[in-house]
Design a protein around this motif. Structure first.
Motif, short mmCIF file in Angstrom:
data_model
loop_
_atom_site.label_atom_id
_atom_site.label_comp_id
_atom_site.label_asym_id
_atom_site.label_seq_id
_atom_site.Cartn_x
_atom_site.Cartn_y
_atom_site.Cartn_z
N THR A 41 -74.77 45.12 36.69
CA THR A 41 -76.03 44.72 37.30
C THR A 41 -77.21 45.03 36.38
O THR A 41 -77.22 46.04 35.69
CB THR A 41 -76.25 45.39 38.67
N ASP A 42 -78.19 44.16 36.39
CA ASP A 42 -79.39 44.39 35.59
C ASP A 42 -80.29 45.46 36.21
O ASP A 42 -81.14 46.02 35.52
CB ASP A 42 -80.18 43.08 35.45
N ALA A 43 -80.13 45.72 37.49
CA ALA A 43 -81.00 46.68 38.18
C ALA A 43 -80.68 48.13 37.81
O ALA A 43 -81.53 49.01 37.97
CB ALA A 43 -80.90 46.50 39.69
N LYS A 44 -79.49 48.38 37.33
CA LYS A 44 -79.08 49.75 37.00
C LYS A 44 -78.82 49.87 35.51
O LYS A 44 -78.51 48.89 34.83
CB LYS A 44 -77.82 50.12 37.77
N THR A 45 -78.95 51.09 35.02
CA THR A 45 -78.70 51.38 33.61
C THR A 45 -77.63 52.47 33.54
O THR A 45 -77.74 53.48 34.22
CB THR A 45 -79.99 51.88 32.91
N LEU A 83 -74.32 58.67 32.36
CA LEU A 83 -75.51 58.70 33.20
C LEU A 83 -75.69 57.33 33.83
O LEU A 83 -75.55 56.32 33.15
CB LEU A 83 -76.73 59.03 32.33
N ALA A 84 -75.99 57.30 35.13
CA ALA A 84 -76.34 56.06 35.81
C ALA A 84 -77.68 56.27 36.49
O ALA A 84 -77.91 57.31 37.11
CB ALA A 84 -75.27 55.68 36.83
N MET A 85 -78.57 55.27 36.36
CA MET A 85 -79.92 55.40 36.91
C MET A 85 -80.47 54.02 37.24
O MET A 85 -79.96 53.02 36.76
CB MET A 85 -80.82 56.11 35.91
N GLY A 138 -87.87 56.45 40.48
CA GLY A 138 -86.58 56.02 39.93
C GLY A 138 -85.52 57.02 40.35
O GLY A 138 -85.82 58.20 40.55
N GLN A 139 -84.29 56.55 40.49
CA GLN A 139 -83.23 57.44 40.95
C GLN A 139 -82.21 57.71 39.86
O GLN A 139 -81.76 56.80 39.18
CB GLN A 139 -82.53 56.87 42.18
N LEU A 140 -81.89 58.97 39.73
CA LEU A 140 -80.78 59.41 38.89
C LEU A 140 -79.56 59.40 39.81
O LEU A 140 -79.45 60.24 40.68
CB LEU A 140 -81.06 60.81 38.34
N THR A 188 -92.00 59.73 39.55
CA THR A 188 -91.12 60.66 40.25
C THR A 188 -89.66 60.25 40.07
O THR A 188 -89.33 59.06 40.12
CB THR A 188 -91.44 60.68 41.76
N GLY A 189 -88.82 61.25 39.90
CA GLY A 189 -87.37 61.04 39.89
C GLY A 189 -86.78 61.55 41.18
O GLY A 189 -87.32 62.48 41.80
N LEU A 190 -85.69 60.96 41.59
CA LEU A 190 -85.00 61.32 42.82
C LEU A 190 -83.51 61.41 42.53
O LEU A 190 -82.98 60.60 41.75
CB LEU A 190 -85.27 60.24 43.87
#
Length: 177
Positions: free
Chosen positions: A60-64, A78-80, A94-96, A129-131
């Motif tokens: 998916t392009d939405a996740k890295t 790592l997925a974010m 953004g979410q880790l 902010t990270g979550l």
């Protein structure tokens, strides 16, 4: 602490089995350290579910998804991406989703290197902010995140072994942009 020389790169579908194996090893180690001894942790069905989830994340392009490599082997992943919960502002957060480090490489700086990549992801996207969620039985992960400036925000949800997942937030200093 010995610092391992690692380089980070974007994950590809060719990495899928290595990421899944690394995730399975790390997950089994931290759940067992937290008192959970379910055989399901390393079952073939659980591995298949993890592999499918990583495949979706990579595609998916939405996740890295980022891999940490050292000495010719994958030592971390790592997925974010955007927040998963609907009650969270995707314009600022953004979410880790996951950081996993090969247990034999714990304490060698791999997790910190991956964490720095997440912070850079936030900055590049102008997010403040990270979550993340951490299993409350995983004291090692909680201590890692606290050292990196994360704080519990009071939200939680059910998790394995009669424990919960705790939500933590990382507030970036806007002056650092």
């Amino acid at each position: 602490m010995t610092t391992l020389q690692t380089f980070l790169r974007t994950a590809h579908l060719d990495d899928l089995d290595a990421i899944t194996d690394l995730h399975t090893r790390a997950r089994t180690a931290y759940y067992q350290a937290g008192g959970l001894s379910e055989p399901e942790l390393a079952s073939s069905e659980a591995r298949t579910r993890r592999r499918e989830a990583w495949m979706r994340a990579i595609q998916t392009d939405a996740k890295t998804v980022v891999c940490a490599m050292a000495d010719g082997e994958m030592v971390g992943a790592l997925a974010m991406g955007p927040p998963l919960d609907a009650d969270v502002d995707a314009e600022t957060i953004g979410q880790l989703y996951q950081i996993h480090v090969r247990p034999s490489r714990w304490g060698q700086g791999v997790g910190s290197r991956l964490h720095a990549a997440f912070v850079q992801f936030l900055r590049d996207a102008s997010l403040t902010t990270g979550l993340l969620e951490a299993w409350e039985g995983n004291s090692r992960a909680q201590a890692f995140y606290v050292r990196h400036g994360w704080k519990p925000d009071g939200h939680h949800r059910p998790g394995p072994g009669n424990a919960r997942y705790l939500r933590l937030c990382l507030a970036l200093d806007p002056a650092l942009y």
